[in-house]
Design an enzyme around this catalytic site. Structure first.
Site, PDB file in Angstrom:
ATOM      1  N   THR A  14       0.818  -1.216   0.000  1.00  0.00           N
ATOM      2  CA  THR A  14       0.000   0.000   0.000  1.00  0.00           C
ATOM      3  C   THR A  14       0.848   1.260   0.000  1.00  0.00           C
ATOM      4  O   THR A  14       0.549   2.235  -0.701  1.00  0.00           O
ATOM      5  CB  THR A  14      -0.944   0.012   1.219  1.00  0.00           C
ATOM      6  OG1 THR A  14      -1.829  -1.114   1.128  1.00  0.00           O
ATOM      7  CG2 THR A  14      -1.751   1.297   1.275  1.00  0.00           C
ATOM      8  N   HIS A  44      -6.110  15.014  -6.387  1.00  0.00           N
ATOM      9  CA  HIS A  44      -5.917  14.260  -5.162  1.00  0.00           C
ATOM     10  C   HIS A  44      -5.279  12.904  -5.458  1.00  0.00           C
ATOM     11  O   HIS A  44      -5.643  12.241  -6.431  1.00  0.00           O
ATOM     12  CB  HIS A  44      -7.287  14.051  -4.491  1.00  0.00           C
ATOM     13  CG  HIS A  44      -7.206  13.641  -3.060  1.00  0.00           C
ATOM     14  ND1 HIS A  44      -6.919  12.356  -2.691  1.00  0.00           N
ATOM     15  CD2 HIS A  44      -7.387  14.354  -1.917  1.00  0.00           C
ATOM     16  CE1 HIS A  44      -6.926  12.289  -1.372  1.00  0.00           C
ATOM     17  NE2 HIS A  44      -7.207  13.484  -0.872  1.00  0.00           N
ATOM     18  N   ASN A 102      -5.612  10.059  -3.966  1.00  0.00           N
ATOM     19  CA  ASN A 102      -6.568   8.950  -3.879  1.00  0.00           C
ATOM     20  C   ASN A 102      -7.747   9.137  -4.828  1.00  0.00           C
ATOM     21  O   ASN A 102      -8.105   8.230  -5.588  1.00  0.00           O
ATOM     22  CB  ASN A 102      -7.099   8.802  -2.447  1.00  0.00           C
ATOM     23  CG  ASN A 102      -6.019   8.439  -1.462  1.00  0.00           C
ATOM     24  OD1 ASN A 102      -5.215   9.294  -1.091  1.00  0.00           O
ATOM     25  ND2 ASN A 102      -5.988   7.196  -1.024  1.00  0.00           N
ATOM     26  N   ASP A 103      -8.353  10.323  -4.762  1.00  0.00           N
ATOM     27  CA  ASP A 103      -9.591  10.551  -5.512  1.00  0.00           C
ATOM     28  C   ASP A 103      -9.382  10.549  -7.017  1.00  0.00           C
ATOM     29  O   ASP A 103     -10.281  10.145  -7.772  1.00  0.00           O
ATOM     30  CB  ASP A 103     -10.222  11.889  -5.099  1.00  0.00           C
ATOM     31  CG  ASP A 103     -10.684  11.879  -3.656  1.00  0.00           C
ATOM     32  OD1 ASP A 103     -10.870  10.777  -3.104  1.00  0.00           O
ATOM     33  OD2 ASP A 103     -10.841  12.976  -3.083  1.00  0.00           O
ATOM     34  N   SER A 149      -7.382   0.002  -6.330  1.00  0.00           N
ATOM     35  CA  SER A 149      -7.011  -0.288  -4.942  1.00  0.00           C
ATOM     36  C   SER A 149      -5.611  -0.870  -4.981  1.00  0.00           C
ATOM     37  O   SER A 149      -5.210  -1.475  -5.993  1.00  0.00           O
ATOM     38  CB  SER A 149      -7.982  -1.301  -4.327  1.00  0.00           C
ATOM     39  OG  SER A 149      -7.445  -1.875  -3.141  1.00  0.00           O
ATOM     40  N   ASN A 168      -4.907  -3.429  -3.589  1.00  0.00           N
ATOM     41  CA  ASN A 168      -5.175  -4.862  -3.733  1.00  0.00           C
ATOM     42  C   ASN A 168      -5.058  -5.357  -5.164  1.00  0.00           C
ATOM     43  O   ASN A 168      -4.660  -6.503  -5.405  1.00  0.00           O
ATOM     44  CB  ASN A 168      -6.581  -5.197  -3.224  1.00  0.00           C
ATOM     45  CG  ASN A 168      -6.739  -5.095  -1.724  1.00  0.00           C
ATOM     46  OD1 ASN A 168      -7.802  -5.372  -1.195  1.00  0.00           O
ATOM     47  ND2 ASN A 168      -5.691  -4.685  -1.021  1.00  0.00           N
ATOM     48  N   HIS A 189      28.577 -41.418 -13.756  1.00  0.00           N
ATOM     49  CA  HIS A 189      29.035 -41.641 -12.373  1.00  0.00           C
ATOM     50  C   HIS A 189      30.444 -41.069 -12.175  1.00  0.00           C
ATOM     51  O   HIS A 189      31.194 -41.544 -11.314  1.00  0.00           O
ATOM     52  CB  HIS A 189      29.040 -43.136 -12.015  1.00  0.00           C
ATOM     53  CG  HIS A 189      27.725 -43.819 -12.214  1.00  0.00           C
ATOM     54  ND1 HIS A 189      26.785 -43.918 -11.208  1.00  0.00           N
ATOM     55  CD2 HIS A 189      27.188 -44.429 -13.296  1.00  0.00           C
ATOM     56  CE1 HIS A 189      25.720 -44.570 -11.665  1.00  0.00           C
ATOM     57  NE2 HIS A 189      25.940 -44.879 -12.939  1.00  0.00           N
ATOM     58  N   SER A 212      45.113 -16.538  -8.721  1.00  0.00           N
ATOM     59  CA  SER A 212      45.627 -16.666  -7.365  1.00  0.00           C
ATOM     60  C   SER A 212      46.529 -15.491  -7.029  1.00  0.00           C
ATOM     61  O   SER A 212      47.230 -14.967  -7.898  1.00  0.00           O
ATOM     62  CB  SER A 212      46.408 -17.974  -7.214  1.00  0.00           C
ATOM     63  OG  SER A 212      47.038 -18.043  -5.956  1.00  0.00           O
ATOM     64  N   LYS A 250      48.377 -19.487 -12.088  1.00  0.00           N
ATOM     65  CA  LYS A 250      47.145 -20.238 -11.847  1.00  0.00           C
ATOM     66  C   LYS A 250      45.960 -19.483 -12.449  1.00  0.00           C
ATOM     67  O   LYS A 250      45.812 -18.274 -12.271  1.00  0.00           O
ATOM     68  CB  LYS A 250      46.914 -20.433 -10.349  1.00  0.00           C
ATOM     69  CG  LYS A 250      45.804 -21.426 -10.020  1.00  0.00           C
ATOM     70  CD  LYS A 250      45.775 -21.704  -8.510  1.00  0.00           C
ATOM     71  CE  LYS A 250      44.840 -22.847  -8.182  1.00  0.00           C
ATOM     72  NZ  LYS A 250      43.450 -22.552  -8.483  1.00  0.00           N
ATOM     73  N   ASN A 258      41.678 -19.760 -12.885  1.00  0.00           N
ATOM     74  CA  ASN A 258      40.490 -20.423 -12.349  1.00  0.00           C
ATOM     75  C   ASN A 258      39.279 -20.232 -13.262  1.00  0.00           C
ATOM     76  O   ASN A 258      39.209 -19.253 -14.012  1.00  0.00           O
ATOM     77  CB  ASN A 258      40.165 -19.870 -10.960  1.00  0.00           C
ATOM     78  CG  ASN A 258      41.258 -20.162  -9.952  1.00  0.00           C
ATOM     79  OD1 ASN A 258      41.933 -21.184 -10.043  1.00  0.00           O
ATOM     80  ND2 ASN A 258      41.437 -19.272  -8.995  1.00  0.00           N
ATOM     81  N   GLU A 313      32.137 -20.148 -11.837  1.00  0.00           N
ATOM     82  CA  GLU A 313      31.865 -19.949 -10.414  1.00  0.00           C
ATOM     83  C   GLU A 313      30.836 -18.849 -10.195  1.00  0.00           C
ATOM     84  O   GLU A 313      29.926 -18.971  -9.360  1.00  0.00           O
ATOM     85  CB  GLU A 313      33.174 -19.627  -9.687  1.00  0.00           C
ATOM     86  CG  GLU A 313      34.132 -20.812  -9.645  1.00  0.00           C
ATOM     87  CD  GLU A 313      35.561 -20.413  -9.314  1.00  0.00           C
ATOM     88  OE1 GLU A 313      35.797 -19.204  -9.077  1.00  0.00           O
ATOM     89  OE2 GLU A 313      36.433 -21.303  -9.309  1.00  0.00           O
TER      90      GLU A 313
END
Length: 478
Positions: free
Chosen positions: A118, A147, A149-150, A157, A159, A206, A336, A342, A344, A349
């Protein structure tokens, strides 16, 4: 309605303070201090004062969706003769001004607020109202009140507006960022698939040696999984395109004209080019978040596919001397601070971490969507925050992975050739021709003497090494 109750909804027009009224008694309970020159009013300020929680704020694409709803509603209200030309024009001006990217600082509210959203709906109403009033003051000969709201919230709403904005933002971001990122990654994988179509390598099940297959086949599997995830997202968007607008409070449609949803959706379709429609049951649209739940699950499916792709890339590229080392991943930066040379698999990642975040976001969405108690789900801010974050992270991560990893992928053909020569499971393709017993004898000899299959066949006097290698290659390519 008494003047005091009426004033409870009023915004302070660029004043330094405003009264906040108890909605039950109508009594003034506090005077809200507002910083100098904001475009928001008392409802926004109360939220800022009472919900100083975290740093997360609503993304611009979500605020833009709210503004597009306000814009469309004003046009429909004008057509229904509920809103006069001048106020409608002023609201349209204010929305367009904000949608141009100006004044975003006036949407400061945190995610962690009322569960219906809201305060954010009122924040938008107040800012639009303030800008619209400034416009009217400059372009009208007599004062015209507008306004929050108005007028700005007319026929609406929280909602129905907030969940509608959620769906619009998700649909638009999916169309503009996520789908293009999927298509780009698929195109990059397709290019490598074609390039490596005839390159055989060791298959693994596997994590153990299995039948040989082509690198192209491996990449084709990735592409098929991506396509399935994309199809799941497309299916889930059917529900996302259905909006709660027109349901107003609790899905009743109270204070909205007939066929309001269809008329508002026509304007949204013109802007976004997406097939928005009013939900077939507005009570369900307001009380539940099933569409977001299903969409989030589709994002999780995409994240699962990407997680596998990232893991397979880094496993096949592991080494360079002591791992599988069949795929050569781009060396984008030093890996590294202590080990010279090295490198990576950093893109893998980063993509993996994004996928983990998406899994967590989906869990939050799942729990939040299950908590739609009675006529309203009051976990909507956290749902939209997590879903939009997942879309943005996945889009960015796919783009980065494709550009900085897939595009530079190469094969270590020497390592692949050595591994293929020592892959004992390759004998499987010759078993129908040699017979199981002869094939098993060759494998046992290779294991016992640490030989390749060709060397073992030669040692047993069955074939020369060259003859066996040709026979194996012919069966693989058959």
């Amino acid at each position: 309605m008494t003047d005091k109750n009426k004033n409870s909804n009023e915004r302070c027009e660029n004043n330094s303070s405003a009264h906040f009224y108890d909605s039950n008694t109508g009594d003034s309970v506090a005077e809200v201090a507002i910083p100098d020159a904001p475009l928001w009013g008392s409802q926004t300020q109360l939220s800022l004062d009472h919900f100083k929680i975290g740093r997360q704020r609503f993304r611009p694409c979500f605020i833009a969706a709210l503004l597009q709803i306000k814009r469309a509603c004003a046009q429909v209200n004008k057509a229904e003769r509920l809103l006069d030309d001048q106020r409608c024009g002023a609201i349209l001006f204010a929305c367009d001004e904000l949608l141009s990217g100006k004044q975003w600082q006036h949407f400061p509210l945190h995610i962690w607020q009322t569960g219906s959203g809201t305060q954010t709906n009122m924040n938008v109403n107040e800012v639009v109202s303030s800008l619209a009033k400034t416009y009217l003051d400059k372009n009208s000969q007599k004062p015209i009140n507008i306004h929050p709201n108005d007028h700005v919230n007319m026929s609406q709403s929280t909602n129905d507006v907030f969940p509608s904005a959620m769906h619009i933002a998700v649909a638009a971001l999916t169309d503009q960022q996520l789908f293009p990122a999927i298509k780009q990654l698929d195109a990059e994988l397709a290019e490598k698939q074609q390039l490596f179509e005839a390159h055989y390598c060791v298959g693994r099940t596997h994590l153990m040696d299995a039948l040989p297959l082509t690198v192209g086949a491996i990449l084709s599997a990735f592409r098929a999984q991506l396509a399935a995830a994309e199809a799941a997202l497309i299916d889930s968007l059917v529900g996302v395109y259905q909006l709660a607008i027109g349901g107003t409070a609790v899905g009743s449609g109270r204070n909205a004209p007939a066929e309001f949803a269809q008329k508002v959706c026509k304007h949204l379709i013109l802007h976004y080019g997406l097939p928005f429609a009013g939900h077939h049951n507005l009570f369900a649209a307001v009380s539940g978040e099933d569409a977001m739940l299903r969409y989030s699950a589709s994002l999780k499916q995409l994240a699962s596919v990407l997680f596998k792709i990232a893991n397979d890339f880094r496993l096949l590229g592991s080494g360079p001397r002591c791992g599988i080392n069949e795929w050569l991943l781009p060396a984008n930066e030093a890996g590294s601070s202590i080990m010279p040379g090295k490198v990576n698999p950093t893109q893998c990642e980063a993509l993996s971490m994004v996928c983990l975040q998406v899994f967590g976001n989906d869990l939050t969405v799942s729990i939040a969507a299950s908590q739609g108690q009675l006529q309203l789900n009051v976990y909507r801010p956290v749902i939209i925050h997590n879903v939009l974050e997942s879309i943005e992270l996945l889009s960015d991560a796919m783009t980065s992975f494709g550009e900085h990893c897939v595009n530079g992928l190469a094969l270590n053909e020497t390592q692949i050739k050595n591994n293929m020569a020592r892959n004992l499971s390759a004998i499987t393709v010759l078993a129908p021709q040699l017979g199981y017993d002869i094939a098993a004898k060759i494998v046992h000899q290779a294991v016992h003497m640490n030989l390749s299959l060709g060397e073992a066949a030669e040692h047993l006097g069955l074939y020369s090494r060259a003859e066996f290698d040709v026979l194996l290659q012919e069966q693989l390519e058959d």
